[in-house]
Enzyme design. Sequence first.
Site, mmCIF file in Angstrom:
data_model
loop_
_atom_site.group_PDB
_atom_site.id
_atom_site.type_symbol
_atom_site.label_atom_id
_atom_site.label_comp_id
_atom_site.label_asym_id
_atom_site.label_seq_id
_atom_site.Cartn_x
_atom_site.Cartn_y
_atom_site.Cartn_z
ATOM 1 N N LEU A 84 47.471 47.361 29.471
ATOM 2 C CA LEU A 84 47.739 48.565 30.276
ATOM 3 C C LEU A 84 47.537 48.314 31.759
ATOM 4 O O LEU A 84 48.111 48.993 32.598
ATOM 5 C CB LEU A 84 46.797 49.697 29.836
ATOM 6 C CG LEU A 84 46.902 50.134 28.377
ATOM 7 C CD1 LEU A 84 45.715 51.000 27.998
ATOM 8 C CD2 LEU A 84 48.206 50.900 28.156
ATOM 9 N N GLY A 85 46.693 47.356 32.074
ATOM 10 C CA GLY A 85 46.413 47.071 33.478
ATOM 11 C C GLY A 85 45.401 45.954 33.567
ATOM 12 O O GLY A 85 44.865 45.496 32.552
ATOM 13 N N GLY A 101 42.308 43.939 36.384
ATOM 14 C CA GLY A 101 41.603 43.841 37.657
ATOM 15 C C GLY A 101 41.080 42.417 37.795
ATOM 16 O O GLY A 101 41.539 41.525 37.075
ATOM 17 N N TYR A 123 38.038 41.138 37.117
ATOM 18 C CA TYR A 123 37.192 40.653 36.020
ATOM 19 C C TYR A 123 37.544 41.281 34.685
ATOM 20 O O TYR A 123 36.896 41.002 33.693
ATOM 21 C CB TYR A 123 35.720 40.971 36.323
ATOM 22 C CG TYR A 123 35.271 40.436 37.655
ATOM 23 C CD1 TYR A 123 35.108 39.068 37.838
ATOM 24 C CD2 TYR A 123 35.029 41.291 38.722
ATOM 25 C CE1 TYR A 123 34.714 38.567 39.062
ATOM 26 C CE2 TYR A 123 34.624 40.796 39.948
ATOM 27 C CZ TYR A 123 34.471 39.438 40.114
ATOM 28 O OH TYR A 123 34.083 38.944 41.333
ATOM 29 N N VAL A 138 40.560 43.079 31.867
ATOM 30 C CA VAL A 138 41.918 43.445 31.479
ATOM 31 C C VAL A 138 41.777 44.710 30.630
ATOM 32 O O VAL A 138 40.805 44.860 29.888
ATOM 33 C CB VAL A 138 42.631 42.270 30.755
ATOM 34 C CG1 VAL A 138 41.871 41.810 29.548
ATOM 35 C CG2 VAL A 138 44.040 42.613 30.387
ATOM 36 N N VAL A 139 42.693 45.642 30.816
ATOM 37 C CA VAL A 139 42.623 46.898 30.055
ATOM 38 C C VAL A 139 43.768 46.886 29.054
ATOM 39 O O VAL A 139 44.930 46.684 29.423
ATOM 40 C CB VAL A 139 42.710 48.125 30.984
ATOM 41 C CG1 VAL A 139 42.635 49.415 30.184
ATOM 42 C CG2 VAL A 139 41.603 48.089 32.033
ATOM 43 N N LYS A 148 38.618 48.556 28.163
ATOM 44 C CA LYS A 148 38.454 47.705 29.347
ATOM 45 C C LYS A 148 37.624 46.505 28.898
ATOM 46 O O LYS A 148 36.463 46.663 28.492
ATOM 47 C CB LYS A 148 37.764 48.501 30.456
ATOM 48 C CG LYS A 148 37.553 47.715 31.731
ATOM 49 C CD LYS A 148 37.236 48.684 32.869
ATOM 50 C CE LYS A 148 36.807 47.981 34.129
ATOM 51 N NZ LYS A 148 36.636 48.898 35.250
ATOM 52 N N ASP A 161 35.241 53.593 45.160
ATOM 53 C CA ASP A 161 36.525 52.888 45.108
ATOM 54 C C ASP A 161 37.650 53.852 44.724
ATOM 55 O O ASP A 161 38.515 53.528 43.913
ATOM 56 C CB ASP A 161 36.447 51.712 44.122
ATOM 57 C CG ASP A 161 37.587 50.713 44.336
ATOM 58 O OD1 ASP A 161 38.156 50.685 45.457
ATOM 59 O OD2 ASP A 161 37.906 49.965 43.390
HETATM 60 P P1 ADP Z 1 39.220 47.099 37.328
HETATM 61 O O1 ADP Z 1 37.836 47.646 37.554
HETATM 62 O O2 ADP Z 1 39.212 45.706 36.797
HETATM 63 O O3 ADP Z 1 40.158 47.322 38.500
HETATM 64 P P2 ADP Z 1 40.230 49.510 36.061
HETATM 65 O O4 ADP Z 1 39.208 50.271 35.297
HETATM 66 O O5 ADP Z 1 40.581 50.006 37.424
HETATM 67 O O6 ADP Z 1 39.824 47.959 36.116
HETATM 68 O O7 ADP Z 1 41.590 49.404 35.224
HETATM 69 C C1 ADP Z 1 42.682 48.651 35.697
HETATM 70 C C2 ADP Z 1 43.971 49.389 35.382
HETATM 71 O O8 ADP Z 1 44.094 49.538 33.954
HETATM 72 C C3 ADP Z 1 44.050 50.808 35.941
HETATM 73 O O9 ADP Z 1 44.476 50.826 37.278
HETATM 74 C C4 ADP Z 1 45.069 51.436 34.981
HETATM 75 O O10 ADP Z 1 46.387 51.103 35.330
HETATM 76 C C5 ADP Z 1 44.730 50.776 33.650
HETATM 77 N N1 ADP Z 1 43.780 51.634 32.906
HETATM 78 C C6 ADP Z 1 42.441 51.666 33.058
HETATM 79 N N2 ADP Z 1 41.866 52.566 32.235
HETATM 80 C C7 ADP Z 1 42.889 53.139 31.547
HETATM 81 C C8 ADP Z 1 42.943 54.180 30.554
HETATM 82 N N3 ADP Z 1 41.862 54.788 30.117
HETATM 83 N N4 ADP Z 1 44.180 54.509 30.070
HETATM 84 C C9 ADP Z 1 45.306 53.890 30.534
HETATM 85 N N5 ADP Z 1 45.300 52.911 31.469
HETATM 86 C C10 ADP Z 1 44.115 52.529 31.973
#
Ligand code: ADP
Length: 297
Positions: A11-12, A14, A16, A18-19, A34, A130
Amino acid sequence: MPCKYRTGRVLGSGTYAVVREMIHITTGEHYAGKIISKRLMDDQHLLTIPSEINILKRLSRKHENILTLVDYFETPNNVYLITELCTGGELFEHILCRKPAFTEHDAALVMRQIVEGVNFLHMHGIVHRDLKAENCLFKTPAADSALVIADFGMSGIIGAADSPGGLENNRTLTTHCGTPGYMAPEMVLKMGYGKPVDMWAIGVVAYFVLCGHTPFERDNPRAEAHAVVSCDYAFEPEDQWRHISPAAQHFIAALLIYSPDKRMTAKQALDHPWLQGRTRMIMPPVSPSLPHVDAPA
Ligand code: ADP
């Protein structure tokens, strides 16, 4: 213990983590997982994991604009945070794609939800640190979907839930973190900071939501930092902002103020005419209250 979840699509991601979509094997329910890699993190970043879990545990299911933590567990290499699955995508993508078009009224409804969520965080002594359009997720693809604030990996705790939270709390935190472009002057200048950094970021998000770019974008990081500490931004290009109400511009101007103590608080922002739907009001001028500051090195 056998894993309760089957992993699905990404889904996404960062630095450290992967979601991924996670499917509960017994119930078939879909969640977001996450997956934080402990191996990629140094000691300082490892400390943020219990903090993210604690904050999510503390706030989960208590406010509809805060992401819900459902479960968490650890393997030798990773920590898994299982949260509600948001299927509507990031506010960031939504604005850049503008499908369907986002009106000023839509923008105010979205910003109201972000401010509601941040007000709740601040009432509980938590600073997100953030806030940005990438960390605001729509729960569903519906046009009127609710929005949640996600990613508490950088959040800090300022005081107990019932702490009076006076102005002295505006200087308690010192860790240099956040995302350039959304960072408040006191963060850029590495001064003590507090809840007002979130209010500055809300000002940046509101600007972005209304015009599709952020107010301090410059050619290089030094110029961007200088623009931030000088509150050097304008409602441009003019043909885009001409159609935006004075109330919306006032809302942004009352947040992009140099002095953290003079910025609107979350509570004041909720009472602002723009978030109350009163766009036709004649607004008083706002001064960015700039001291003389040198460009950061
Ligand atoms: P990081 O701290 O590594 O940046 P995030 O928590 O911001 O990780 O998640 C990275 C991305 O994953 C988000 O910007 C979003 O696109 C996706 N994502 C995170 N949590 C969810 C969720 N609960 N449902 C759908 N997508 C999510």
